[in-house]
Scaffold this motif. Structure first.
Motif, PDB file in Angstrom:
ATOM      1  N   PHE A   1       1.321  39.477  50.655  1.00 26.19           N
ATOM      2  CA  PHE A   1       0.193  38.546  50.707  1.00 26.19           C
ATOM      3  C   PHE A   1       0.345  37.452  49.670  1.00 26.19           C
ATOM      4  O   PHE A   1       0.989  37.645  48.630  1.00 26.19           O
TER       5      PHE A   1
ATOM      6  N   ASP B   1      -3.462  34.871  44.279  1.00 22.16           N
ATOM      7  CA  ASP B   1      -3.442  36.341  44.316  1.00 22.16           C
ATOM      8  C   ASP B   1      -2.271  36.746  45.190  1.00 22.16           C
ATOM      9  O   ASP B   1      -2.294  36.546  46.403  1.00 22.16           O
TER      10      ASP B   1
ATOM     11  N   ASP C   1       0.637  43.266  42.605  1.00 19.82           N
ATOM     12  CA  ASP C   1      -0.633  42.634  42.972  1.00 19.82           C
ATOM     13  C   ASP C   1      -1.169  41.975  41.702  1.00 19.82           C
ATOM     14  O   ASP C   1      -1.604  42.663  40.788  1.00 19.82           O
TER      15      ASP C   1
ATOM     16  N   THR D   1      -3.410  38.449  40.134  1.00 22.84           N
ATOM     17  CA  THR D   1      -4.185  37.226  40.373  1.00 22.84           C
ATOM     18  C   THR D   1      -4.287  36.443  39.076  1.00 22.84           C
ATOM     19  O   THR D   1      -4.586  37.013  38.020  1.00 22.84           O
TER      20      THR D   1
ATOM     21  N   GLU E   1      -9.580  43.739  38.428  1.00 22.27           N
ATOM     22  CA  GLU E   1      -9.633  42.400  38.995  1.00 22.27           C
ATOM     23  C   GLU E   1     -11.045  41.864  39.245  1.00 22.27           C
ATOM     24  O   GLU E   1     -11.416  41.563  40.374  1.00 22.27           O
TER      25      GLU E   1
ATOM     26  N   GLU F   1      -6.484  39.362  37.738  1.00 24.55           N
ATOM     27  CA  GLU F   1      -6.108  40.713  38.171  1.00 24.55           C
ATOM     28  C   GLU F   1      -4.806  41.156  37.536  1.00 24.55           C
ATOM     29  O   GLU F   1      -3.816  40.431  37.544  1.00 24.55           O
TER      30      GLU F   1
END
Ligand code: ZN
Ligand code: ZN
Ligand code: ZN
Length: 390
Positions: free
Chosen positions: A211, A241, A252, A254, A351, A365
């Motif tokens: 993502f 993100d 992951d 952000t 996050e 995050e």
């Protein structure tokens, strides 16, 4: 830069299988049946394709474990570390065989039962109905439950090999943040920047880029915004993100950026600076709260309290975090109402975000592991607002 990745040795998988069998015994489960997915990767290191043909790891509480696979998958199956080392026998079935009957037979033999009656079976949570229903037919009278009730302990608490891979993934994502924050961003579409993020995640060692949220301007106030054709303008924030998987383990991260386009007059306004400062403090407080024994909901509260105190309580409308490992979102969830106590080795995101819908928002995050006496922070990218002049 591609980093060489540590591989998880067969002995570690044998440890996990042994632990799973012990947990099954404790739970009074006769056998754990694990289909294709994260549990199979965790216990056997076998990233099988999700075919309609049955692939199943059978872990009887009282007997020997085995990996049941269609014969045409035997070669990749035998390459998974515990099979390659001879610690996990691979049982093949032929095209046209009833694979569900084969598995049922293994379960019955291990339980010393003739029919299914009295047998307790735990199946992996995402086992498709096309396998579960025939297994239930074959084991008529057996009691079926979800394997997560047994395996969650193992999956939530990461061993050192898993933490090493999560760390590699986190550092790779950190580098991508730094590269993107160098610009140029103004004048490009969010989708274009998202494409660059995906390419860079792979270039930095990810196997998959899963993502790339690029929320610019008002889109920064939408936590799960999909990168769109909106053109990024000077004088607005971007919530970035991003994440993917490296050797199966997720990243992951952000960070919040503000693009000025080189125009000093287009820097962050007072209100945004204040909002970001509150968020920054809240995220730090939540990370600092991490230690063995503290409830997940207390970590959530540590993030929420300072945000609410500044009047932004209603603008932080999602949980503080989620576990991460072989799946991008897994237990433990850092959310109000979750009284689960953190244990050393648990890995999860922290996050918090503040979103003024229609206007702008920010999120920070990080992936954090619960260490023996505090947090171990896997991400090293600075958490300050990134003011980008390009
Ligand atoms: Zn999310
Ligand atoms: Zn994220
Ligand atoms: Zn996340």
């Amino acid at each position: 830069m591609i980093t060489t990745r540590p591989t998880i040795p067969a002995t570690r998988f044998v440890e996990r299988l042994t632990a799973a069998r012990r947990l099954a015994e404790t739970a009074g489960v006769d056998a754990i049946l694990v289909g294709v997915g994260a549990d199979l990767r965790h216990l056997a290191g076998y990233p099988a394709m999700p075919l309609e043909r049955l692939t199943m790891l059978v872990i009887p509480a009282g007997g020997a474990w085995s990996l049941v696979v269609p014969r045409l998958e035997a070669t990749p199956a035998r390459l998974c570390p515990p099979a390659a080392s001879g610690d996990l026998p691979v049982v093949t079935w032929e095209e046209g065989d009833d694979a569900h009957a084969l598995v049922a037979g293994l379960v019955r033999d291990a339980a010393g039962a003739i029919a299914g009656r009295g047998i307790q079976v735990a199946v992996s949570d995402d086992l498709p109905a096309r396998h579960l229903l025939p297994l239930q037919q074959q084991l008529m009278g057996a009691r079926f439950s979800v394997a997560s009730a047994v395996l969650r302990e193992l999956r939530m608490v990461k061993d050192p090999d898993e933490i090493a891979l999560l760390t590699l993934a986190a550092h790779a994502a950190d580098r991508v943040v730094a590269q993107i924050a160098r610009g140029r961003l103004v004048g490009r579409t969010e989708a274009d920047v998202a494409d660059e993020v995906r390419e860079r995640l792979i270039a930095e060692g990810h196997d998959e880029a899963l993502f790339a949220i690029v929320g610019s301007g008002p889109n920064s106030a939408s936590p799960h915004h999909e990168a769109s054709d909106r053109v990024i303008c000077a004088g607005e924030p971007i919530v970035l993100d991003i994440g993917g998987t490296l050797a199966g383990y997720g990243s992951d991260i952000t960070r919040t950026l503000w693009v000025t386009g080189g125009d000093a007059a287009k820097g962050p306004d007072e209100r945004f600076r204040h909002l970001f400062g509150v968020l920054h403090g809240a995220q730090a407080a939540a990370r600092a709260a991490v230690r063995p024994g503290i409830a997940c909901e207390a970590v959530d509260a540590a993030a929420r309290r300072p945000i609410a105190a500044e009047g932004y309580g209603d603008a932080f409308f999602h949980r503080t975090g989620h576990g991460i490992g072989l799946e991008g979102h897994e237990e433990p969830y850092i959310i109000g109402g979750n009284t689960e106590a953190l244990r050393e080795g648990m890995a999860f995101s922290v996050e918090p975000g503040i979103y003024l819908v229609g206007e702008y928002g920010a999120r920070i995050e990080d992936i954090v592991v619960c260490g023996p006496d505090g947090p171990i922070e896997l991400n090293e990218a600075p958490r300050e607002l990134y003011v980008v002049d390009g």
